[in-house]
Design an enzyme around this catalytic site. Sequence first.
Site, mmCIF file in Angstrom:
data_model
loop_
_atom_site.group_PDB
_atom_site.id
_atom_site.type_symbol
_atom_site.label_atom_id
_atom_site.label_comp_id
_atom_site.label_asym_id
_atom_site.label_seq_id
_atom_site.Cartn_x
_atom_site.Cartn_y
_atom_site.Cartn_z
ATOM 1 N N THR A 191 -5.300 8.613 7.408
ATOM 2 C CA THR A 191 -5.294 7.361 6.660
ATOM 3 C C THR A 191 -6.744 6.952 6.448
ATOM 4 O O THR A 191 -7.627 7.387 7.186
ATOM 5 C CB THR A 191 -4.497 6.276 7.429
ATOM 6 O OG1 THR A 191 -4.463 5.076 6.658
ATOM 7 C CG2 THR A 191 -5.103 5.987 8.791
ATOM 8 N N THR A 218 1.894 6.964 -0.060
ATOM 9 C CA THR A 218 0.954 5.865 -0.281
ATOM 10 C C THR A 218 0.874 5.477 -1.749
ATOM 11 O O THR A 218 1.224 6.293 -2.619
ATOM 12 C CB THR A 218 -0.462 6.297 0.193
ATOM 13 O OG1 THR A 218 -1.332 5.177 0.183
ATOM 14 C CG2 THR A 218 -1.049 7.378 -0.708
ATOM 15 N N SER A 238 0.811 -1.222 0.000
ATOM 16 C CA SER A 238 0.000 0.000 0.000
ATOM 17 C C SER A 238 0.841 1.267 0.000
ATOM 18 O O SER A 238 0.292 2.371 0.049
ATOM 19 C CB SER A 238 -0.944 -0.009 1.212
ATOM 20 O OG SER A 238 -0.206 -0.207 2.399
ATOM 21 N N THR A 283 -1.854 3.896 4.521
ATOM 22 C CA THR A 283 -0.882 4.931 4.176
ATOM 23 C C THR A 283 0.018 5.154 5.363
ATOM 24 O O THR A 283 -0.445 5.081 6.498
ATOM 25 C CB THR A 283 -1.645 6.237 3.871
ATOM 26 O OG1 THR A 283 -2.369 6.034 2.669
ATOM 27 C CG2 THR A 283 -0.730 7.430 3.728
ATOM 28 N N ARG A 290 -6.845 8.627 -10.340
ATOM 29 C CA ARG A 290 -7.412 8.966 -9.020
ATOM 30 C C ARG A 290 -6.297 9.385 -8.058
ATOM 31 O O ARG A 290 -5.260 8.750 -7.957
ATOM 32 C CB ARG A 290 -8.156 7.753 -8.466
ATOM 33 C CG ARG A 290 -8.818 7.978 -7.101
ATOM 34 C CD ARG A 290 -7.944 7.527 -5.956
ATOM 35 N NE ARG A 290 -8.614 7.691 -4.652
ATOM 36 C CZ ARG A 290 -8.010 7.539 -3.481
ATOM 37 N NH1 ARG A 290 -6.745 7.213 -3.425
ATOM 38 N NH2 ARG A 290 -8.671 7.708 -2.368
ATOM 39 N N GLY A 297 -5.704 10.540 -3.971
ATOM 40 C CA GLY A 297 -6.345 10.571 -2.656
ATOM 41 C C GLY A 297 -5.952 11.799 -1.856
ATOM 42 O O GLY A 297 -5.506 12.813 -2.400
ATOM 43 N N ASP A 298 -6.096 11.691 -0.560
ATOM 44 C CA ASP A 298 -5.813 12.818 0.335
ATOM 45 C C ASP A 298 -4.318 13.003 0.613
ATOM 46 O O ASP A 298 -3.866 14.101 0.932
ATOM 47 C CB ASP A 298 -6.540 12.615 1.670
ATOM 48 C CG ASP A 298 -6.182 11.274 2.317
ATOM 49 O OD1 ASP A 298 -5.974 10.287 1.583
ATOM 50 O OD2 ASP A 298 -6.117 11.211 3.552
ATOM 51 N N GLY A 357 -9.550 8.471 1.269
ATOM 52 C CA GLY A 357 -9.064 9.827 1.046
ATOM 53 C C GLY A 357 -10.136 10.821 0.644
ATOM 54 O O GLY A 357 -10.084 11.996 1.029
HETATM 55 C C1 SD4 Z 1 -5.960 7.327 -0.087
HETATM 56 N N1 SD4 Z 1 -5.771 7.798 2.259
HETATM 57 O O1 SD4 Z 1 -5.334 7.250 -1.143
HETATM 58 C C2 SD4 Z 1 -5.222 7.015 1.189
HETATM 59 C C3 SD4 Z 1 -5.283 5.560 1.449
HETATM 60 C C4 SD4 Z 1 -5.087 5.189 2.873
HETATM 61 O O2 SD4 Z 1 -5.367 3.776 4.617
HETATM 62 O O3 SD4 Z 1 -4.655 5.895 3.672
HETATM 63 N N2 SD4 Z 1 -5.460 4.104 3.336
HETATM 64 O O4 SD4 Z 1 -7.139 7.618 -0.027
#
Ligand code: SD4
Length: 351
Positions: A257, A224, A87, A206, A234, A236-237, A260
Amino acid sequence: MTDRRNFLKNSLLGATASVLAWGGKLSAAAPESRAPVASGAARVISTWDFGVAANQAAWTILGAGGHALDAVEAGARVPEADLKNHSVGRAGYPDRDGHVTLDASIMDHNYNCGAVAAIEHIAHPISVARRVMERTPHVLLVGEGALQFALEQGFKKEELLTPESDKAWHEWLKTAKYNPSINSEVHDYGKGGTTGMPGGANNHDTIGMLAIDAQGRMAGACTTSGMAWKMRGRVGDSPIIGAGLYVDGEIGGATSTGVGEEVIRNAGSFLVVELMRQGRSPQEACKEAVMRIVKRRLEASKTIQVGFLAMNRAGEVGAYAIQHGFSYAVCDAKKQDGLIPSLSLYTTSYS
Ligand code: SD4
């Protein structure tokens, strides 16, 4: 035009006057120039159990009196290089088209920050994020442009999809079921969740890391591969400053985490830091930020995970998650391998 110029001039004068009248936490001196806190007050914290090893790498720098920024970069590189970890970084699970695309951000105590999103073929996106911060006038580079910048900076272009991740992707393709919202965190591994992952393993995790060094400087890093099997493009956050990571050297830092999209909608990490600014403890701030998401998405919250981790300038730590199973690692002069289960809203899993 003259009216507009006068308007702007007056607004600026007005704003300056209010800031001066406010007399709050603004200081002419940069945090760096403040008196150092007692040596030994250094501390680093990270999300999830892989944070233990990451913290230890960060501690080799922090424990020797090094800079928090160097510490979080070194720490974040550990899971990025870990082939068992699917991940973060190399060996991360790919998007639905088979491309490993990575997101990362880094921030120091002085609002300097850098990030890369959807970058491919670079094993250590956190280090590219730092170069964006230090060697460009920008904060965020994405996709092809981020890769081009990384190559110009001397990073090596590599295949990040490992045979194991490729196999998992092909396994997933059989059903091509995309369900990032189901919580299936570490403690649910192997119970056959509905993530479409081999053995029901989780499809996201993450590393978010926050450090304070012996001179009281704070820094944070977040890296991540995002949601496994995500749509191409895509993001994420994690690479969004204020969402997956935020540091204010005067107040503290936060990272997140989980799903996101939910964190971005609430500018989650910025919110946690602002709540700490208003006097909440890191724990209270993380809980409030989680509850904002839950209130907005009550039904959905039963099946999604979001966790926040925060540390204030005094080195106090707090965390809170929607679902059980979130954990965080804490490392300081006293103990280098601490792993603490986070408090959470729900104590049983819906997956
Ligand atoms: C995301 N926040 O890409 C990340 C993934 C993650 O635990 O943190 N997963 O959305």
